[in-house]
Design a protein around this motif. Structure first.
Motif, PDB file in Angstrom:
ATOM      1  N   UNK A  37      54.213   8.670  -7.249  1.00  0.00           N
ATOM      2  CA  UNK A  37      53.073   8.594  -8.158  1.00  0.00           C
ATOM      3  C   UNK A  37      53.220   7.418  -9.108  1.00  0.00           C
ATOM      4  N   UNK A  38      54.417   7.139  -9.608  1.00  0.00           N
ATOM      5  CA  UNK A  38      54.621   5.976 -10.478  1.00  0.00           C
ATOM      6  C   UNK A  38      54.323   4.692  -9.718  1.00  0.00           C
ATOM      7  N   UNK A  39      54.761   4.626  -8.473  1.00  0.00           N
ATOM      8  CA  UNK A  39      54.507   3.435  -7.662  1.00  0.00           C
ATOM      9  C   UNK A  39      53.017   3.245  -7.426  1.00  0.00           C
ATOM     10  N   UNK A  40      52.287   4.337  -7.176  1.00  0.00           N
ATOM     11  CA  UNK A  40      50.841   4.240  -6.973  1.00  0.00           C
ATOM     12  C   UNK A  40      50.140   3.808  -8.259  1.00  0.00           C
ATOM     13  N   UNK A  41      50.501   4.385  -9.362  1.00  0.00           N
ATOM     14  CA  UNK A  41      49.850   4.017 -10.627  1.00  0.00           C
ATOM     15  C   UNK A  41      50.104   2.554 -10.966  1.00  0.00           C
ATOM     16  N   UNK A  42      51.330   2.109 -10.740  1.00  0.00           N
ATOM     17  CA  UNK A  42      51.637   0.704 -11.018  1.00  0.00           C
ATOM     18  C   UNK A  42      50.870  -0.224 -10.096  1.00  0.00           C
ATOM     19  N   UNK A  43      50.424   0.271  -8.919  1.00  0.00           N
ATOM     20  CA  UNK A  43      49.617  -0.525  -7.992  1.00  0.00           C
ATOM     21  C   UNK A  43      48.135  -0.435  -8.300  1.00  0.00           C
ATOM     22  N   UNK A  44      47.764   0.338  -9.341  1.00  0.00           N
ATOM     23  CA  UNK A  44      46.361   0.479  -9.707  1.00  0.00           C
ATOM     24  C   UNK A  44      45.640   1.602  -9.001  1.00  0.00           C
ATOM     25  N   UNK A  45      46.372   2.513  -8.383  1.00  0.00           N
ATOM     26  CA  UNK A  45      45.762   3.643  -7.681  1.00  0.00           C
ATOM     27  C   UNK A  45      45.956   4.897  -8.522  1.00  0.00           C
ATOM     28  N   UNK A  46      44.877   5.572  -8.938  1.00  0.00           N
ATOM     29  CA  UNK A  46      45.040   6.823  -9.693  1.00  0.00           C
ATOM     30  C   UNK A  46      45.844   7.840  -8.871  1.00  0.00           C
ATOM     31  N   UNK A  47      46.805   8.462  -9.521  1.00  0.00           N
ATOM     32  CA  UNK A  47      47.672   9.423  -8.813  1.00  0.00           C
ATOM     33  C   UNK A  47      48.167  10.468  -9.800  1.00  0.00           C
ATOM     34  N   UNK A  48      48.551  11.616  -9.263  1.00  0.00           N
ATOM     35  CA  UNK A  48      49.082  12.703 -10.081  1.00  0.00           C
ATOM     36  C   UNK A  48      50.057  13.522  -9.236  1.00  0.00           C
ATOM     37  N   UNK A  49      50.900  14.303  -9.920  1.00  0.00           N
ATOM     38  CA  UNK A  49      51.881  15.159  -9.264  1.00  0.00           C
ATOM     39  C   UNK A  49      51.324  16.578  -9.209  1.00  0.00           C
ATOM     40  N   UNK A  50      51.448  17.214  -8.053  1.00  0.00           N
ATOM     41  CA  UNK A  50      51.049  18.603  -7.888  1.00  0.00           C
ATOM     42  C   UNK A  50      52.288  19.405  -7.524  1.00  0.00           C
ATOM     43  N   UNK A  51      52.496  20.502  -8.216  1.00  0.00           N
ATOM     44  CA  UNK A  51      53.646  21.356  -7.939  1.00  0.00           C
ATOM     45  C   UNK A  51      53.171  22.694  -7.384  1.00  0.00           C
ATOM     46  N   UNK A  52      54.060  23.363  -6.701  1.00  0.00           N
ATOM     47  CA  UNK A  52      53.730  24.658  -6.120  1.00  0.00           C
ATOM     48  C   UNK A  52      54.800  25.060  -5.121  1.00  0.00           C
ATOM     49  N   UNK A  53      54.379  25.644  -4.036  1.00  0.00           N
ATOM     50  CA  UNK A  53      55.286  26.038  -2.957  1.00  0.00           C
ATOM     51  C   UNK A  53      54.699  25.552  -1.640  1.00  0.00           C
ATOM     52  N   UNK A  54      55.553  25.422  -0.651  1.00  0.00           N
ATOM     53  CA  UNK A  54      55.086  24.996   0.659  1.00  0.00           C
ATOM     54  C   UNK A  54      55.720  25.888   1.718  1.00  0.00           C
ATOM     55  N   UNK A  55      54.912  26.231   2.732  1.00  0.00           N
ATOM     56  CA  UNK A  55      55.418  27.031   3.839  1.00  0.00           C
ATOM     57  C   UNK A  55      55.582  28.491   3.477  1.00  0.00           C
ATOM     58  N   UNK A  72      49.350  -8.693  -2.570  1.00  0.00           N
ATOM     59  CA  UNK A  72      49.320  -8.891  -1.130  1.00  0.00           C
ATOM     60  C   UNK A  72      48.196  -8.096  -0.470  1.00  0.00           C
ATOM     61  N   UNK A  73      47.854  -6.919  -1.030  1.00  0.00           N
ATOM     62  CA  UNK A  73      46.810  -6.094  -0.426  1.00  0.00           C
ATOM     63  C   UNK A  73      45.415  -6.522  -0.828  1.00  0.00           C
ATOM     64  N   UNK A  74      45.263  -7.134  -1.994  1.00  0.00           N
ATOM     65  CA  UNK A  74      43.958  -7.548  -2.454  1.00  0.00           C
ATOM     66  C   UNK A  74      43.400  -6.596  -3.495  1.00  0.00           C
ATOM     67  N   UNK A  75      42.172  -6.844  -3.988  1.00  0.00           N
ATOM     68  CA  UNK A  75      41.588  -6.023  -5.047  1.00  0.00           C
ATOM     69  C   UNK A  75      41.504  -4.557  -4.630  1.00  0.00           C
ATOM     70  N   UNK A  76      41.432  -3.712  -5.654  1.00  0.00           N
ATOM     71  CA  UNK A  76      41.413  -2.277  -5.408  1.00  0.00           C
ATOM     72  C   UNK A  76      40.116  -1.862  -4.743  1.00  0.00           C
ATOM     73  N   UNK A  77      40.227  -1.286  -3.556  1.00  0.00           N
ATOM     74  CA  UNK A  77      39.127  -0.643  -2.855  1.00  0.00           C
ATOM     75  C   UNK A  77      39.731   0.363  -1.891  1.00  0.00           C
ATOM     76  N   UNK A  78      38.866   1.052  -1.206  1.00  0.00           N
ATOM     77  CA  UNK A  78      39.371   2.137  -0.355  1.00  0.00           C
ATOM     78  C   UNK A  78      40.319   1.623   0.721  1.00  0.00           C
ATOM     79  N   UNK A  79      39.970   0.523   1.345  1.00  0.00           N
ATOM     80  CA  UNK A  79      40.800   0.004   2.433  1.00  0.00           C
ATOM     81  C   UNK A  79      42.138  -0.491   1.915  1.00  0.00           C
ATOM     82  N   UNK A  80      42.105  -1.290   0.844  1.00  0.00           N
ATOM     83  CA  UNK A  80      43.340  -1.859   0.322  1.00  0.00           C
ATOM     84  C   UNK A  80      44.245  -0.770  -0.271  1.00  0.00           C
ATOM     85  N   UNK A  81      43.640   0.194  -0.958  1.00  0.00           N
ATOM     86  CA  UNK A  81      44.452   1.271  -1.529  1.00  0.00           C
ATOM     87  C   UNK A  81      45.104   2.104  -0.428  1.00  0.00           C
TER      88      UNK A  81
END
Length: 650
Positions: free
Chosen positions: A423-441, A365-374
């Motif tokens: 991240x799994x949803x992004x990868x399955x859509x063809x968008x490189x993704x990774x998980x970052x862990x740490x602390x917030x606030x 539905x979004x079209x080929x992978x590019x900055x706008x579609x991603x």
């Protein structure tokens, strides 16, 4: 009957058991809670089952096997310093089963002293120090009690307090020497010896994240780090403390990939803001470090990888300090290395078919992978999360298709679930993704003016790679609508997780004191020792000067100990002091008194050798009469005796 084989009277037995329990307490506070309760129950039951220091052999065997089996099972049959300390605690709990005589009691007390010393292998906090000192005080006072029993001394009322006062006086006498050794004994930049690692790891960030692993971490209100900013601090909402970056997904767990650390150019274009700060990181026994996104350089003793994760060169087994400078980035790694792209798109086959089907539909539905579609796909995923999902810590254990169950069935969880599924949803859509862990606030302690980050602030978010922009942080957890959050922690003050938020000022002061302990005691290293006299105009102490200063301080401390240990006797018994001076005069002539000789026998022996020593015999009689007569008032004049003893010369 030998004195050490004397039966142990009930009062002395109670003293010995109480002292052993005092030694056991600090060690029990460092072992897992269930095991600590079990050992404490055994320690209480043993004196009841073996009142006379006797217990059936089968009972001893059952208790030993049960406790040892429990300890080894709990620690996974792995040996470490925590395993050894737990075994020591079990042996100390079982030791009273054979306490029948004075010798057994002394053996128990000597063995019990190992417990507070061993506790320092697991924790070096002020609580451990105070409990260790109390344990030493109790053991020494009990040893005095056993000595009184051994000599048949019947103590009058109030005697127990006198024992503790006597022991406290001994500790105070040795305190200057102990402080001198701590502050002045030459320290080395790196330790000459180490201790074994733990069998059970401390809670904290790691290179692996699985569903449910973080439930204990996000419920832990203990400190993870303290941050002191030198100048302006970022807004609390932008305090993302970056830790391990997780690339690989096997269908259930996310893990860091070591070979990815050196791939890529690690290019980051920082913004104009700069934040200089110092982190005080609590020990984790791991190498993972965190830094405010994004660190500009690695501090000494650490490595900065291409994915901007930090690792220390040595495991963090003690409180450590790291000075860093960070800047919010405007672009992170504009060009993605082919190997990293492949890794950031990889998904295990046979997992989460519903998620893969949804992602493929979105891509069509979004079209080929590019900055706008991603970017449109990322926004669509965030809108879905914001609309249909909720934040909660009460989550069931997910099955094989964990992402499918979370996205389509459960639709409620915490950061661990949101980041992984996103991240799994992004990868399955063809968008490189990774998980970052740490602390917030974090929480700003008004007492010390620093930021406190606790383990409950542990967080996981996502990074997606967009063409022309590079890696972009996306926090799906933050997209959850606030009105749909069931149990989000709205009060970040210390004690909130335990229901003690009303005591926040007490927690603030307590954490500030702990920070001072870390700074002035645990953080006292070789570099700070060299600058010990900087306030007195001595900029740096080299090894030779430090050794000279240590020797001088040690000699002075020993001289003070010698003076204090004899001061009480000199003040309370001036007659004995004058008598011993008289003995030294005759010792110069080879006629000194032997330790076993009473005064009368000694003076008679001297009179045989020296006929002119009759005056000594008279003085000896007066001395013995004053020293041992029952009625001191009418026997002799103490002042006159002292005067005559000082005047007499052989």
């Amino acid at each position: 009957m030998a004195e050490d084989a004397l039966p142990l009277e009930p009062v002395a037995r109670r003293w010995s058991l109480a002292a052993a329990a005092t030694c056991l307490l600090p060690l029990l506070l460092q072992v897992p809670g269930t095991l600590a309760l079990g050992i404490a129950a055994v320690a209480i039951a043993i004196p009841l089952l073996a009142r006379e220091g006797r217990a059936p052999g089968w009972l001893r065997l059952v208790l030993i096997l049960a406790l040892l089996g429990t300890v080894m099972t709990l620690y996974g049959f792995r040996f470490g310093r925590d395993t050894g300390c737990a075994l020591l605690a079990t042996m100390l709990a079982l030791k009273p089963v054979e306490m029948r005589t004075l010798r057994d009691a002394r053996s128990l007390l000597g063995f019990a002293l190992f417990a507070p010393f061993a506790t320092f292998l697991l924790d070096q906090g002020p609580r451990t120090l105070v409990l260790g000192l109390l344990a030493a005080l109790a053991v020494l006072a009990t040893l005095l009690k056993l000595s009184e029993v051994e000599v048949g001394d019947v103590a009058p009322g109030g005697r127990p307090w006198r024992r503790f006062v006597a022991v406290a006086r001994m500790i105070a006498i040795g305190l200057p020497l102990a402080m001198g050794v701590f502050w002045l004994f030459p320290r080395f930049s790196s330790p000459l010896w180490g201790v074994p690692e733990r069998a059970l790891t401390r809670p904290g960030l790691s290179d692996r994240m699985s569903p449910g692993d973080w439930i204990d971490l996000v419920a832990d209100d203990s400190p993870a780090l303290r941050a002191t900013f030198f100048g302006e601090a970022p807004p609390q909402s932008q305090m993302y403390w970056r830790g391990p970056v997780l690339w690989d997904f096997d269908g259930r767990s996310w893990t860091a990939v070591e070979w990815s650390w050196g791939i890529g150019d690690g290019e980051a274009v920082p913004g104009p803001k700069r934040y200089a700060y110092e982190l005080e990181i609590e020990p984790t026994d791991r190498n993972q470090l965190v830094a405010l996104e994004l660190p500009l350089a690695a501090p000494p003793g650490a490595r900065l990888h291409k994915d901007f994760s930090l690792r220390s060169r040595q495991p963090l087994t003690a409180v450590t300090r790291w000075r860093m400078t960070s800047a919010p980035q405007t672009r992170l790694e504009r060009d993605l290395h082919p190997s990293l792209r492949k890794l950031a798109l990889r998904l295990p086959p046979g997992y989460n078919p519903r998620t893969l089907s949804l992602a493929q539909r979105w891509r069509q539905e979004a079209g080929p992978s590019n900055r706008t579609n991603d970017t449109a796909i990322v926004k669509r995923a965030l809108d879905w999360v914001r609309t249909d999902f909720a934040y909660t810590l009460d989550t069931p254990l997910l099955g094989r298709h964990s992402v499918d169950e979370f996205l389509f069935d459960q639709q409620a969880g915490f950061c661990e679930h949101f980041s992984s599924a996103f991240v799994v949803l992004m990868r399955a859509s063809g968008i490189p993704a990774r998980v970052v862990t740490g602390y917030v606030g974090g929480y700003r302690n008004p007492v010390g003016g620093y930021w406190l980050v606790r383990r409950s602030d542990a967080h996981a978010w996502a990074e997606v790679w967009l063409e022309g922009r590079g890696w972009v942080r996306v926090d799906p957890t933050a997209a959850v609508a606030p009105e749909r959050i069931y149990d989000t922690i709205d009060d970040r003050r210390p004690g909130a997780l335990g229901g003690f938020s009303g005591l926040a000022p007490v927690f603030d002061v307590g954490d500030w004191l702990r920070r001072g302990w870390n700074d002035f005691v645990l953080g006292y290293n070789a570099a700070r020792q060299r600058k010990l006299l900087e306030a007195f105009g001595v900029p740096d102490l080299d090894s030779a000067r430090l050794i000279q200063l240590f020797v001088i301080a040690t000699v002075l401390a020993l001289a003070g100990m010698l003076w204090l240990t004899t001061r009480q006797e000199r003040e309370k018994d001036p007659v004995l002091r004058a008598w011993r001076r008289l003995e030294r005069r005759y010792r110069r002539l080879g006629l000194g008194r032997e330790p076993h000789e009473p005064a009368g026998i000694w003076s008679a022996r001297v009179a045989v050798a020296r006929p002119d020593a009759q005056e000594l015999r008279k003085l000896s009689a007066r001395f013995a009469d004053w020293r041992y007569a029952r009625d001191h008032g009418g026997v002799t004049d103490a002042d006159g005796l002292i005067r005559d003893l000082r005047r007499h010369r052989p």
